[in-house]
Design a protein around this motif. Structure first.
Motif, PDB file in Angstrom:
ATOM      1  N   VAL A 157     -37.367  -7.907 -41.286  1.00  0.00           N
ATOM      2  CA  VAL A 157     -37.172  -7.009 -40.151  1.00  0.00           C
ATOM      3  C   VAL A 157     -35.985  -7.480 -39.321  1.00  0.00           C
ATOM      4  O   VAL A 157     -35.912  -8.652 -38.944  1.00  0.00           O
ATOM      5  N   LEU A 158     -35.065  -6.575 -39.068  1.00  0.00           N
ATOM      6  CA  LEU A 158     -33.953  -6.841 -38.162  1.00  0.00           C
ATOM      7  C   LEU A 158     -34.160  -5.961 -36.928  1.00  0.00           C
ATOM      8  O   LEU A 158     -34.262  -4.741 -37.043  1.00  0.00           O
ATOM      9  N   ALA A 159     -34.249  -6.575 -35.758  1.00  0.00           N
ATOM     10  CA  ALA A 159     -34.475  -5.822 -34.522  1.00  0.00           C
ATOM     11  C   ALA A 159     -33.184  -5.527 -33.781  1.00  0.00           C
ATOM     12  O   ALA A 159     -33.115  -4.560 -33.022  1.00  0.00           O
ATOM     13  N   HIS A 160     -32.172  -6.360 -33.996  1.00  0.00           N
ATOM     14  CA  HIS A 160     -30.928  -6.239 -33.235  1.00  0.00           C
ATOM     15  C   HIS A 160     -29.769  -6.743 -34.085  1.00  0.00           C
ATOM     16  O   HIS A 160     -29.921  -7.724 -34.804  1.00  0.00           O
ATOM     17  N   PRO A 161     -28.624  -6.058 -34.137  1.00  0.00           N
ATOM     18  CA  PRO A 161     -28.217  -4.932 -33.281  1.00  0.00           C
ATOM     19  C   PRO A 161     -28.686  -3.564 -33.760  1.00  0.00           C
ATOM     20  O   PRO A 161     -28.686  -2.604 -32.985  1.00  0.00           O
ATOM     21  N   GLN A 162     -29.076  -3.434 -35.046  1.00  0.00           N
ATOM     22  CA  GLN A 162     -29.588  -2.166 -35.561  1.00  0.00           C
ATOM     23  C   GLN A 162     -30.924  -2.415 -36.245  1.00  0.00           C
ATOM     24  O   GLN A 162     -31.048  -3.339 -37.054  1.00  0.00           O
ATOM     25  N   PRO A 163     -31.946  -1.606 -35.942  1.00  0.00           N
ATOM     26  CA  PRO A 163     -33.258  -1.825 -36.570  1.00  0.00           C
ATOM     27  C   PRO A 163     -33.187  -1.643 -38.087  1.00  0.00           C
ATOM     28  O   PRO A 163     -32.498  -0.764 -38.594  1.00  0.00           O
ATOM     29  N   HIS A 164     -33.902  -2.514 -38.780  1.00  0.00           N
ATOM     30  CA  HIS A 164     -33.979  -2.441 -40.244  1.00  0.00           C
ATOM     31  C   HIS A 164     -35.292  -3.071 -40.665  1.00  0.00           C
ATOM     32  O   HIS A 164     -35.674  -4.133 -40.156  1.00  0.00           O
ATOM     33  N   LEU A 165     -35.982  -2.429 -41.609  1.00  0.00           N
ATOM     34  CA  LEU A 165     -37.247  -2.961 -42.107  1.00  0.00           C
ATOM     35  C   LEU A 165     -37.329  -2.717 -43.606  1.00  0.00           C
ATOM     36  O   LEU A 165     -37.048  -1.608 -44.071  1.00  0.00           O
ATOM     37  N   ALA A 166     -37.702  -3.753 -44.346  1.00  0.00           N
ATOM     38  CA  ALA A 166     -37.879  -3.618 -45.786  1.00  0.00           C
ATOM     39  C   ALA A 166     -38.972  -4.558 -46.242  1.00  0.00           C
ATOM     40  O   ALA A 166     -39.117  -5.665 -45.721  1.00  0.00           O
ATOM     41  N   ARG A 167     -39.747  -4.120 -47.238  1.00  0.00           N
ATOM     42  CA  ARG A 167     -40.790  -4.972 -47.820  1.00  0.00           C
ATOM     43  C   ARG A 167     -40.181  -5.823 -48.914  1.00  0.00           C
ATOM     44  O   ARG A 167     -39.423  -5.326 -49.760  1.00  0.00           O
ATOM     45  N   LEU A 168     -40.486  -7.124 -48.897  1.00  0.00           N
ATOM     46  CA  LEU A 168     -40.004  -8.032 -49.913  1.00  0.00           C
ATOM     47  C   LEU A 168     -41.059  -8.170 -50.994  1.00  0.00           C
ATOM     48  O   LEU A 168     -42.233  -8.397 -50.703  1.00  0.00           O
ATOM     49  N   GLY A 169     -40.596  -8.088 -52.256  1.00  0.00           N
ATOM     50  CA  GLY A 169     -41.540  -8.160 -53.361  1.00  0.00           C
ATOM     51  C   GLY A 169     -41.315  -9.337 -54.268  1.00  0.00           C
ATOM     52  O   GLY A 169     -41.689  -9.303 -55.428  1.00  0.00           O
ATOM     53  N   GLY A 170     -40.672 -10.379 -53.782  1.00  0.00           N
ATOM     54  CA  GLY A 170     -40.382 -11.535 -54.618  1.00  0.00           C
ATOM     55  C   GLY A 170     -38.924 -11.910 -54.505  1.00  0.00           C
ATOM     56  O   GLY A 170     -38.121 -11.205 -53.918  1.00  0.00           O
ATOM     57  N   SER A 171     -38.554 -13.031 -55.104  1.00  0.00           N
ATOM     58  CA  SER A 171     -37.195 -13.548 -54.945  1.00  0.00           C
ATOM     59  C   SER A 171     -36.154 -12.598 -55.525  1.00  0.00           C
ATOM     60  O   SER A 171     -35.064 -12.449 -54.995  1.00  0.00           O
ATOM     61  N   ALA A 172     -36.454 -11.943 -56.655  1.00  0.00           N
ATOM     62  CA  ALA A 172     -35.479 -11.037 -57.251  1.00  0.00           C
ATOM     63  C   ALA A 172     -35.236  -9.842 -56.355  1.00  0.00           C
ATOM     64  O   ALA A 172     -34.104  -9.422 -56.127  1.00  0.00           O
ATOM     65  N   ALA A 173     -36.334  -9.293 -55.841  1.00  0.00           N
ATOM     66  CA  ALA A 173     -36.178  -8.146 -54.942  1.00  0.00           C
ATOM     67  C   ALA A 173     -35.535  -8.553 -53.645  1.00  0.00           C
ATOM     68  O   ALA A 173     -34.762  -7.811 -53.057  1.00  0.00           O
ATOM     69  N   ALA A 174     -35.860  -9.765 -53.157  1.00  0.00           N
ATOM     70  CA  ALA A 174     -35.307 -10.212 -51.887  1.00  0.00           C
ATOM     71  C   ALA A 174     -33.812 -10.375 -51.956  1.00  0.00           C
ATOM     72  O   ALA A 174     -33.111 -10.216 -50.961  1.00  0.00           O
ATOM     73  N   ALA A 175     -33.303 -10.699 -53.140  1.00  0.00           N
ATOM     74  CA  ALA A 175     -31.867 -10.906 -53.276  1.00  0.00           C
ATOM     75  C   ALA A 175     -31.111  -9.601 -53.423  1.00  0.00           C
ATOM     76  O   ALA A 175     -29.885  -9.595 -53.429  1.00  0.00           O
ATOM     77  N   HIS A 176     -31.829  -8.495 -53.591  1.00  0.00           N
ATOM     78  CA  HIS A 176     -31.187  -7.195 -53.771  1.00  0.00           C
ATOM     79  C   HIS A 176     -30.559  -6.736 -52.461  1.00  0.00           C
ATOM     80  O   HIS A 176     -31.184  -6.780 -51.407  1.00  0.00           O
ATOM     81  N   SER A 198     -45.778 -19.374 -44.329  1.00  0.00           N
ATOM     82  CA  SER A 198     -45.187 -20.390 -45.190  1.00  0.00           C
ATOM     83  C   SER A 198     -44.196 -19.721 -46.135  1.00  0.00           C
ATOM     84  O   SER A 198     -44.589 -19.102 -47.133  1.00  0.00           O
ATOM     85  N   SER A 199     -42.927 -19.810 -45.805  1.00  0.00           N
ATOM     86  CA  SER A 199     -41.890 -19.188 -46.630  1.00  0.00           C
ATOM     87  C   SER A 199     -40.552 -19.843 -46.343  1.00  0.00           C
ATOM     88  O   SER A 199     -40.245 -20.195 -45.202  1.00  0.00           O
ATOM     89  N   ASP A 200     -39.745 -20.012 -47.407  1.00  0.00           N
ATOM     90  CA  ASP A 200     -38.384 -20.525 -47.267  1.00  0.00           C
ATOM     91  C   ASP A 200     -37.364 -19.408 -47.424  1.00  0.00           C
ATOM     92  O   ASP A 200     -36.177 -19.676 -47.617  1.00  0.00           O
ATOM     93  N   TRP A 201     -37.804 -18.158 -47.318  1.00  0.00           N
ATOM     94  CA  TRP A 201     -36.919 -17.027 -47.582  1.00  0.00           C
ATOM     95  C   TRP A 201     -35.714 -16.999 -46.652  1.00  0.00           C
ATOM     96  O   TRP A 201     -34.596 -16.718 -47.094  1.00  0.00           O
ATOM     97  N   VAL A 202     -35.896 -17.300 -45.392  1.00  0.00           N
ATOM     98  CA  VAL A 202     -34.791 -17.218 -44.435  1.00  0.00           C
ATOM     99  C   VAL A 202     -33.672 -18.176 -44.817  1.00  0.00           C
ATOM    100  O   VAL A 202     -32.493 -17.804 -44.879  1.00  0.00           O
ATOM    101  N   ALA A 203     -34.022 -19.442 -45.082  1.00  0.00           N
ATOM    102  CA  ALA A 203     -33.007 -20.434 -45.413  1.00  0.00           C
ATOM    103  C   ALA A 203     -32.515 -20.291 -46.847  1.00  0.00           C
ATOM    104  O   ALA A 203     -31.327 -20.494 -47.129  1.00  0.00           O
ATOM    105  N   ALA A 204     -33.420 -19.930 -47.780  1.00  0.00           N
ATOM    106  CA  ALA A 204     -33.061 -19.909 -49.199  1.00  0.00           C
ATOM    107  C   ALA A 204     -32.420 -18.608 -49.641  1.00  0.00           C
ATOM    108  O   ALA A 204     -31.576 -18.607 -50.554  1.00  0.00           O
ATOM    109  N   GLU A 205     -32.798 -17.478 -49.046  1.00  0.00           N
ATOM    110  CA  GLU A 205     -32.304 -16.180 -49.489  1.00  0.00           C
ATOM    111  C   GLU A 205     -31.382 -15.511 -48.470  1.00  0.00           C
ATOM    112  O   GLU A 205     -30.277 -15.085 -48.796  1.00  0.00           O
TER     113      GLU A 205
END
Length: 297
Positions: A157-176, A198-205
């Motif tokens: 979820v991105l709240a600022h500067p423009q709203p954005h929301l997407a569901r993550l379905g795993g590392s492959a989808a997250a990298a899309h 518990s997730s490393d998505w922010v730093a890793a992806e």
């Protein structure tokens, strides 16, 4: 001494990026200090720094906001700027750090206060959430609400500067590229803070995808779970780290003089008295109804 930058809780004071950046003043909330103590605290800051710039996000408790305005009114001073800042908690802390960096420059207090609105446009603030069922800060569709009940659900979820929301379905989808929140087109550092997720998505992806120049972890602000409507989160904020770039950004904007209080400002509104740069247009008298008749008719 440089202008004091103030926040309302210690967890909004991020570590200084260098030895030149001063700390922030932490104003005591009503539950921790009475009005007399708050007046003495603010008076001491004004005597030491000359001017005080306080960030006032809309998620603060109403009692805290009332206390800030009461202190300024009782002291009858024009040297306190109360800045409305519409950013999530970690984004607010990042903005406060940028203003702290600029206090050692030659900007006047008025320019520094009005620069907060400019700098906030360049902060990308969001979170990785385990649920968006109660989130009301960005638009959430029915499918996202339904998927929030899945134990393994995660949402970018991105709240600022423009709203954005997407569901993550795993590392492959997250990298899309279609799933990742759109990132800044300029050099940034990424600050993040972990909640009960518990997730490393922010730093890793996210960080590599946004091509950030550095990553730093800090404790989660106490107000973040309430702002994001869940404790299952990892909050993040990407922002310009270089004080020379921040200085050039602010210095490039034309300076004006507030027609009401006389402070220097950039943009369209004074940071100290909130007066707009231009005077409002005069009211046009409403036309009278009815038909005008000639005398004697």
């Amino acid at each position: 001494m440089p202008t004091a930058i103030a926040v309302t809780s210690a967890d909004l004071v991020l570590p200084a990026p260098d030895r030149h950046t001063p700390g922030a003043a932490v104003l005591s909330p009503p539950g921790e200090a009475d009005l007399e103590t708050a007046l003495a605290e603010t008076t001491a800051l004004l005597e030491r720094h000359g001017h005080l710039v306080a960030l006032v996000p809309p998620w603060l408790p109403p009692a805290t906001v009332r206390r800030l305005h009461t202190v300024r009114a009782v002291l009858e001073t024009d040297r306190i700027a109360l800045l409305d800042v519409d950013l999530p908690p970690l984004g607010t802390a990042v903005l406060a750090r940028q203003l702290r960096q600029l206090t050692v420059s030659d900007f006047s207090p008025g320019v520094l206060a009005s620069a907060a609105r400019l700098l906030s446009h360049y902060i990308y603030a969001g979170a990785l959430l385990g649920s968006v069922a109660k989130l009301d800060r960005v638009p959430v569709g029915l499918k996202a609400h339904a998927r929030s009940w899945s134990p393994s659900a995660q949402f970018a979820v991105l709240a600022h500067p423009q709203p954005h929301l997407a569901r993550l379905g795993g590392s492959a989808a997250a990298a899309h590229s279609g799933v990742l929140p759109p990132g800044p087109a300029f050099a940034t550092h990424l600050t993040f803070a972990r909640g009960q997720l518990s997730s490393d998505w922010v730093a890793a992806e996210l960080a590599p995808a946004w091509k950030v120049q550095g990553v730093m972890e800090n404790p989660l602000p106490a107000d973040s779970p309430r702002w994001w409507a869940t404790p299952k989160l990892v909050e993040f904020a990407a922002a310009i780290p270089d004080v020379s770039v921040l200085y050039q950004l602010v210095a490039s904007v034309r300076r004006e003089q507030c027609r009401w209080c006389g402070f220097e400002l950039i943009g369209d509104r004074c940071g100290f008295c909130a007066a707009p740069l231009a005077a409002p247009p005069p009211e046009v008298p409403a036309a009278r109804s009815g038909t005008r008749t000639r005398s004697g008719s």
